[in-house]
Design a protein around this motif. Sequence first.
Motif, mmCIF file in Angstrom:
data_model
loop_
_atom_site.group_PDB
_atom_site.id
_atom_site.type_symbol
_atom_site.label_atom_id
_atom_site.label_comp_id
_atom_site.label_asym_id
_atom_site.label_seq_id
_atom_site.Cartn_x
_atom_site.Cartn_y
_atom_site.Cartn_z
ATOM 1 N N ARG A 27 -57.069 -17.368 -35.151
ATOM 2 C CA ARG A 27 -58.023 -16.348 -35.619
ATOM 3 C C ARG A 27 -59.453 -16.877 -35.535
ATOM 4 N N ASP A 28 -59.643 -18.130 -35.939
ATOM 5 C CA ASP A 28 -60.980 -18.729 -35.852
ATOM 6 C C ASP A 28 -61.430 -18.881 -34.404
ATOM 7 N N LEU A 29 -60.506 -19.205 -33.526
ATOM 8 C CA LEU A 29 -60.832 -19.348 -32.102
ATOM 9 C C LEU A 29 -61.264 -18.010 -31.515
ATOM 10 N N VAL A 30 -60.585 -16.944 -31.888
ATOM 11 C CA VAL A 30 -60.955 -15.601 -31.429
ATOM 12 C C VAL A 30 -62.342 -15.238 -31.960
ATOM 13 N N ALA A 31 -62.589 -15.540 -33.239
ATOM 14 C CA ALA A 31 -63.907 -15.255 -33.825
ATOM 15 C C ALA A 31 -64.986 -16.080 -33.134
ATOM 16 N N TYR A 32 -64.677 -17.336 -32.811
ATOM 17 C CA TYR A 32 -65.643 -18.193 -32.128
ATOM 18 C C TYR A 32 -65.937 -17.645 -30.738
ATOM 19 N N ALA A 33 -64.909 -17.159 -30.053
ATOM 20 C CA ALA A 33 -65.105 -16.576 -28.714
ATOM 21 C C ALA A 33 -66.045 -15.379 -28.791
ATOM 22 N N LYS A 34 -65.899 -14.571 -29.825
ATOM 23 C CA LYS A 34 -66.798 -13.425 -29.998
ATOM 24 C C LYS A 34 -68.226 -13.905 -30.259
ATOM 25 N N ALA A 35 -68.374 -14.974 -31.035
ATOM 26 C CA ALA A 35 -69.704 -15.511 -31.319
ATOM 27 C C ALA A 35 -70.343 -16.074 -30.054
ATOM 28 N N VAL A 36 -69.553 -16.774 -29.240
ATOM 29 C CA VAL A 36 -70.071 -17.309 -27.969
ATOM 30 C C VAL A 36 -70.510 -16.158 -27.073
ATOM 31 N N ALA A 37 -69.693 -15.132 -26.977
ATOM 32 C CA ALA A 37 -70.042 -13.978 -26.140
ATOM 33 C C ALA A 37 -71.322 -13.326 -26.631
ATOM 34 N N SER A 38 -71.461 -13.213 -27.937
ATOM 35 C CA SER A 38 -72.651 -12.600 -28.513
ATOM 36 C C SER A 38 -73.900 -13.441 -28.259
ATOM 37 N N GLU A 39 -73.759 -14.762 -28.411
ATOM 38 C CA GLU A 39 -74.922 -15.647 -28.269
ATOM 39 C C GLU A 39 -75.310 -15.889 -26.817
ATOM 40 N N SER A 40 -74.317 -16.051 -25.947
ATOM 41 C CA SER A 40 -74.611 -16.432 -24.566
ATOM 42 C C SER A 40 -74.666 -15.240 -23.618
ATOM 43 N N GLY A 41 -74.105 -14.112 -24.043
ATOM 44 C CA GLY A 41 -74.030 -12.966 -23.142
ATOM 45 C C GLY A 41 -72.931 -13.115 -22.120
#
Length: 81
Positions: A27-41
């Motif tokens: 779950r944390d990995l999925v949330a981190y992936a969303k954060a990376v996508a949001s930050e890096s585009g």
Amino acid sequence: MARLKIGTLSDDKPVKMTLELPASVHRDLVAYAKAVASESGQSVSDPGKLVAPMLARFMATDRGFARLRRSLHSPPTGGDG
């Protein structure tokens, strides 16, 4: 926004591994992936692709591991040779 330790993902030839993660880590990995996508585009369609850069970052910043690697790769000193 907080600066993440994992930025863009490199496109390197992978080595296939299979591993099991606790549900909470996934779950944390999925949330981190969303954060990376949001930050890096950069879209992260597979959160598993974050595991390698996370491990690489962890090992690169682990001082004990760095000392161990240096001791394993450094030539022996002294001795009667």
